[in-house]
Design a protein around this motif. Structure first.
Motif, PDB file in Angstrom:
ATOM      1  N   GLU A 120      32.094  18.410  16.323  1.00 32.62           N
ATOM      2  CA  GLU A 120      31.854  19.540  15.221  1.00 32.62           C
ATOM      3  C   GLU A 120      30.699  20.309  15.149  1.00 32.62           C
ATOM      4  O   GLU A 120      30.938  21.491  15.110  1.00 32.62           O
ATOM      5  CB  GLU A 120      32.563  18.729  13.999  1.00 32.62           C
ATOM      6  CG  GLU A 120      33.438  19.703  13.017  1.00 32.62           C
ATOM      7  CD  GLU A 120      34.150  19.032  11.909  1.00 32.62           C
ATOM      8  OE1 GLU A 120      33.636  18.937  10.932  1.00 32.62           O
ATOM      9  OE2 GLU A 120      35.038  18.013  12.310  1.00 32.62           O
ATOM     10  N   SER A 121      29.783  19.525  15.156  1.00 34.36           N
ATOM     11  CA  SER A 121      28.569  20.211  14.597  1.00 34.36           C
ATOM     12  C   SER A 121      27.693  20.991  15.963  1.00 34.36           C
ATOM     13  O   SER A 121      26.911  21.737  15.967  1.00 34.36           O
ATOM     14  CB  SER A 121      27.559  19.513  13.922  1.00 34.36           C
ATOM     15  OG  SER A 121      27.372  18.164  14.157  1.00 34.36           O
ATOM     16  N   TYR A 122      27.957  20.127  17.263  1.00 34.52           N
ATOM     17  CA  TYR A 122      27.536  20.649  18.209  1.00 34.52           C
ATOM     18  C   TYR A 122      28.314  22.017  18.951  1.00 34.52           C
ATOM     19  O   TYR A 122      27.849  22.899  19.470  1.00 34.52           O
ATOM     20  CB  TYR A 122      27.486  19.683  19.292  1.00 34.52           C
ATOM     21  CG  TYR A 122      26.668  20.044  20.726  1.00 34.52           C
ATOM     22  CD1 TYR A 122      25.513  20.360  20.660  1.00 34.52           C
ATOM     23  CD2 TYR A 122      27.502  20.184  21.922  1.00 34.52           C
ATOM     24  CE1 TYR A 122      24.626  20.962  21.860  1.00 34.52           C
ATOM     25  CE2 TYR A 122      26.870  20.478  23.009  1.00 34.52           C
ATOM     26  CZ  TYR A 122      25.619  20.791  23.159  1.00 34.52           C
ATOM     27  OH  TYR A 122      24.834  21.186  24.231  1.00 34.52           O
TER      28      TYR A 122
ATOM     29  N   ILE B  90      18.960  22.993  28.567  1.00 39.44           N
ATOM     30  CA  ILE B  90      20.270  23.342  28.961  1.00 39.44           C
ATOM     31  C   ILE B  90      21.258  22.825  27.990  1.00 39.44           C
ATOM     32  O   ILE B  90      22.199  23.416  27.323  1.00 39.44           O
ATOM     33  CB  ILE B  90      20.922  22.557  30.253  1.00 39.44           C
ATOM     34  CG1 ILE B  90      20.163  22.972  31.459  1.00 39.44           C
ATOM     35  CG2 ILE B  90      22.377  22.738  30.495  1.00 39.44           C
ATOM     36  CD1 ILE B  90      20.148  22.451  32.828  1.00 39.44           C
ATOM     37  N   ILE B  91      20.902  21.511  27.308  1.00 39.01           N
ATOM     38  CA  ILE B  91      21.786  20.794  26.139  1.00 39.01           C
ATOM     39  C   ILE B  91      21.664  21.836  24.976  1.00 39.01           C
ATOM     40  O   ILE B  91      22.670  21.825  24.252  1.00 39.01           O
ATOM     41  CB  ILE B  91      21.225  19.558  26.020  1.00 39.01           C
ATOM     42  CG1 ILE B  91      21.558  18.684  27.158  1.00 39.01           C
ATOM     43  CG2 ILE B  91      22.003  18.660  24.659  1.00 39.01           C
ATOM     44  CD1 ILE B  91      20.893  17.207  27.235  1.00 39.01           C
ATOM     45  N   ARG B  92      20.285  22.312  24.686  1.00 38.59           N
ATOM     46  CA  ARG B  92      20.156  23.048  23.343  1.00 38.59           C
ATOM     47  C   ARG B  92      20.783  24.379  23.462  1.00 38.59           C
ATOM     48  O   ARG B  92      21.739  24.906  22.575  1.00 38.59           O
ATOM     49  CB  ARG B  92      18.510  23.292  23.301  1.00 38.59           C
ATOM     50  CG  ARG B  92      18.108  23.873  21.978  1.00 38.59           C
ATOM     51  CD  ARG B  92      16.607  24.179  21.922  1.00 38.59           C
ATOM     52  NE  ARG B  92      16.027  22.632  21.617  1.00 38.59           N
ATOM     53  CZ  ARG B  92      15.794  22.200  20.650  1.00 38.59           C
ATOM     54  NH1 ARG B  92      16.393  22.597  19.427  1.00 38.59           N
ATOM     55  NH2 ARG B  92      15.182  20.929  20.473  1.00 38.59           N
ATOM     56  N   ASN B  93      20.671  25.145  24.564  1.00 33.21           N
ATOM     57  CA  ASN B  93      21.553  26.385  24.696  1.00 33.21           C
ATOM     58  C   ASN B  93      23.008  26.582  24.986  1.00 33.21           C
ATOM     59  O   ASN B  93      23.647  27.323  24.525  1.00 33.21           O
ATOM     60  CB  ASN B  93      20.964  27.095  26.251  1.00 33.21           C
ATOM     61  CG  ASN B  93      19.400  27.487  26.017  1.00 33.21           C
ATOM     62  OD1 ASN B  93      18.851  27.698  24.917  1.00 33.21           O
ATOM     63  ND2 ASN B  93      18.939  27.541  27.018  1.00 33.21           N
ATOM     64  N   TYR B  94      23.545  25.277  25.194  1.00 31.06           N
ATOM     65  CA  TYR B  94      24.750  25.223  25.503  1.00 31.06           C
ATOM     66  C   TYR B  94      25.487  24.951  24.033  1.00 31.06           C
ATOM     67  O   TYR B  94      26.770  25.101  23.698  1.00 31.06           O
ATOM     68  CB  TYR B  94      25.293  23.965  26.151  1.00 31.06           C
ATOM     69  CG  TYR B  94      26.801  23.850  26.949  1.00 31.06           C
ATOM     70  CD1 TYR B  94      27.295  25.090  27.251  1.00 31.06           C
ATOM     71  CD2 TYR B  94      27.592  22.803  26.504  1.00 31.06           C
ATOM     72  CE1 TYR B  94      28.766  24.808  27.570  1.00 31.06           C
ATOM     73  CE2 TYR B  94      28.857  22.627  27.085  1.00 31.06           C
ATOM     74  CZ  TYR B  94      29.455  23.680  27.469  1.00 31.06           C
ATOM     75  OH  TYR B  94      30.696  23.682  27.759  1.00 31.06           O
ATOM     76  N   SER B  95      24.924  24.575  23.252  1.00 36.34           N
ATOM     77  CA  SER B  95      25.487  24.185  21.867  1.00 36.34           C
ATOM     78  C   SER B  95      25.922  25.850  21.198  1.00 36.34           C
ATOM     79  O   SER B  95      25.393  26.698  21.418  1.00 36.34           O
ATOM     80  CB  SER B  95      24.212  23.880  20.813  1.00 36.34           C
ATOM     81  OG  SER B  95      24.761  24.063  19.398  1.00 36.34           O
TER      82      SER B  95
ATOM     83  N   LEU C 296      14.763  16.875  22.631  1.00 34.63           N
ATOM     84  CA  LEU C 296      16.296  17.020  22.119  1.00 34.63           C
ATOM     85  C   LEU C 296      16.521  16.916  20.510  1.00 34.63           C
ATOM     86  O   LEU C 296      17.378  17.048  19.938  1.00 34.63           O
ATOM     87  CB  LEU C 296      16.969  16.105  22.755  1.00 34.63           C
ATOM     88  CG  LEU C 296      17.382  15.978  24.378  1.00 34.63           C
ATOM     89  CD1 LEU C 296      17.716  14.682  24.673  1.00 34.63           C
ATOM     90  CD2 LEU C 296      18.095  17.345  24.556  1.00 34.63           C
ATOM     91  N   ARG C 297      15.051  17.000  19.844  1.00 33.72           N
ATOM     92  CA  ARG C 297      15.221  16.913  18.263  1.00 33.72           C
ATOM     93  C   ARG C 297      15.835  18.051  17.643  1.00 33.72           C
ATOM     94  O   ARG C 297      15.819  19.183  18.255  1.00 33.72           O
ATOM     95  CB  ARG C 297      13.650  16.813  18.098  1.00 33.72           C
ATOM     96  CG  ARG C 297      13.428  15.779  16.923  1.00 33.72           C
ATOM     97  CD  ARG C 297      11.985  15.674  16.619  1.00 33.72           C
ATOM     98  NE  ARG C 297      11.393  17.049  16.570  1.00 33.72           N
ATOM     99  CZ  ARG C 297      10.221  16.914  16.586  1.00 33.72           C
ATOM    100  NH1 ARG C 297       9.281  16.009  16.536  1.00 33.72           N
ATOM    101  NH2 ARG C 297       9.315  18.080  16.824  1.00 33.72           N
ATOM    102  N   ASP C 298      16.402  17.677  16.462  1.00 29.13           N
ATOM    103  CA  ASP C 298      16.924  18.877  15.724  1.00 29.13           C
ATOM    104  C   ASP C 298      17.746  19.702  16.299  1.00 29.13           C
ATOM    105  O   ASP C 298      18.042  21.169  16.091  1.00 29.13           O
ATOM    106  CB  ASP C 298      15.608  19.715  15.303  1.00 29.13           C
ATOM    107  CG  ASP C 298      14.687  19.012  14.383  1.00 29.13           C
ATOM    108  OD1 ASP C 298      15.254  17.786  14.012  1.00 29.13           O
ATOM    109  OD2 ASP C 298      13.698  19.403  14.439  1.00 29.13           O
TER     110      ASP C 298
ATOM    111  N   LEU D 241      26.552  20.355  32.622  1.00 31.35           N
ATOM    112  CA  LEU D 241      25.296  19.940  32.965  1.00 31.35           C
ATOM    113  C   LEU D 241      25.637  19.491  34.550  1.00 31.35           C
ATOM    114  O   LEU D 241      24.606  19.944  35.484  1.00 31.35           O
ATOM    115  CB  LEU D 241      24.893  18.530  32.363  1.00 31.35           C
ATOM    116  CG  LEU D 241      24.125  18.642  30.825  1.00 31.35           C
ATOM    117  CD1 LEU D 241      24.029  17.033  30.148  1.00 31.35           C
ATOM    118  CD2 LEU D 241      22.705  19.095  31.259  1.00 31.35           C
ATOM    119  N   ALA D 242      26.598  18.946  34.907  1.00 28.56           N
ATOM    120  CA  ALA D 242      27.074  18.766  36.178  1.00 28.56           C
ATOM    121  C   ALA D 242      26.919  20.000  37.227  1.00 28.56           C
ATOM    122  O   ALA D 242      26.617  20.013  38.110  1.00 28.56           O
ATOM    123  CB  ALA D 242      28.607  18.082  36.576  1.00 28.56           C
TER     124      ALA D 242
END
Ligand code: PLP
Length: 373
Positions: A291-293, A365-370, A262-264, A304-305
């Protein structure tokens, strides 16, 4: 993706065997060899002279406050960012929780804000080792000593975490633990208090067992409680303790993998670890800076759910909840660090059987959803 819950207890050791053994022995109530063994081994691990098992972590807090003779009208300083049990226990003894903001560097009660909240009624401080990270105990103990206050550590989420090399639980007057199903070590429902003081331990033991005199049977010098844990539950805890290093090591690995993967990611933050802390790996935490995400914490949780990944939002600040908000308003409590973190933080799945490819899927998933990748 198969459904991924936030937590699954790891019962892959001798849990079954010891439970069967307890049942075969007929010692299924609140006397038995597993209780003695658990209390002794847990005391060793916490580096305290005494441990008393109790039926859950909320009861552990309640018993601690009863043993310390907290009474109606007393005030107890606690963080607002914690599980409801910390504040409820204060109310059970008729006292009033006074909410103090957290330190952004530990997410635990801010020692620099304690003094301004101390009144004539203040009797003690409950330091919660939130999400496994120890509170700054030297600073808290120093202020407590200056003002004649006791300190209770709520270590429900922080089994065997260390503060400056010393295990949590023995750093104040009493340490409390929970063994609920999602905690690092579990027996389903269970708890414990840890302490050094012999007299306080005798008092707590009496209160735990209906107030019965330790020597004279069926003589009750005080109004006590039935707060005991069963031999069956302690059988599970003995099996958990045998593998505690392994259980913690696996969770540590999960933490490390999450941090790497999850870095960077712009807007995704991690739990800060103080240099004097050896935190316990409870549930892995991230923060979402909208704001930044580009998305809010709640949007990410929902996304995620939909993909089958269960998460938990951080605790809602207790001073904003119906049982506490009027009193808190009257005291003019403004807790900006607590509020900000509460609405940006979330827990990710953390359990022994979580595979590395699960962690990479979740991270992806978290990276791509940004919005900003
Ligand atoms: C889990 C927890 C408790 C209460 O434990 P139970 O065993 O569920 O009663 C108390 N304090 C904190 C901080 C917790 O996380």
């Amino acid at each position: 993706m198969t459904k991924i819950p936030v937590a699954i207890p790891d019962l892959s050791g001798n849990e079954n065997k010891y439970v069967s053994d307890a049942i075969e022995s007929t010692w299924i109530s609140s006397t038995g060899a597993y209780i003695d063994q658990f209390e002794e081994e847990f005391a060793n691990k916490c580096d305290t002279d005494h441990v008393l098992s109790v039926c859950n972590g909320t009861v552990a807090l309640h018993l601690a406050l009863l043993a310390l003779d907290v009474r109606p009208g007393d005030e107890v300083l606690i963080p607002s960012l914690t599980y409801i049990a910390t504040a409820n226990a204060v109310r059970y003894v008729g006292a009033e929780p006074v909410f103090v903001d957290i330190d952004p560097d530990t997410w635990c009660i801010d020692p620099n804000l304690l003094e301004e909240n101390i009144t004539r009624r203040t009797k003690g401080i409950i330091a919660v080792h939130l999400y496994g990270h120890p509170a700054d105990m030297d600073a808290i103990n120093h202020i407590a000593a200056v003002h004649g206050l006791w300190v209770v550590e709520d270590a429900a989420e922080a089994h065997f975490a260390k503060y400056k090399g010393i295990p949590v639980g023995g750093l104040g007057q009493i340490g409390t633990f929970s063994f609920y199903g999602n905690k690092i070590l579990t027996c389903g429902e269970g708890g414990a208090i840890a302490l050094h003081d012999k007299q306080l331990a005798v008092r707590a033991r009496t209160l735990r067992g209906q107030g019965m005199d330790p020597i004279r049977q069926y003589y009750f010098p005080v109004t006590g409680y039935n707060f005991r844990l069963t031999n069956i539950a302690c059988a599970i805890l003995c099996a958990q303790l045998e593998r505690s290093e392994e259980i913690i090591a696996r969770r540590m690995e999960i933490f490390k993998t999450y941090r790497e993967l999850l870095r960077d990611i712009p807007g995704i933050g991690f739990q800060p670890f103080a240099e004097w802390a050896d935190p316990a790996p409870w549930l892995f935490c991230i923060t979402v800076d909208q704001e930044s995400y580009g998305r809010s914490r709640d949007e990410l949780m929902e996304f995620l759910a939909e993909k089958g990944v269960d998460t938990r939002p951080f605790f809602v600040p207790l001073h904003t909840l119906p049982p506490f908000r009027e009193e808190s308003k009257c005291r003019n409590e403004v807790l900006p660090v607590t509020c900000k973190l509460s609405f940006s933080g979330m827990n990710l799945p953390t359990y022994a059987d979580l595979r590395d490819d699960n962690i990479s899927e979740i991270s992806q998933i978290i990276r791509n959803y940004s919005d900003n990748h």
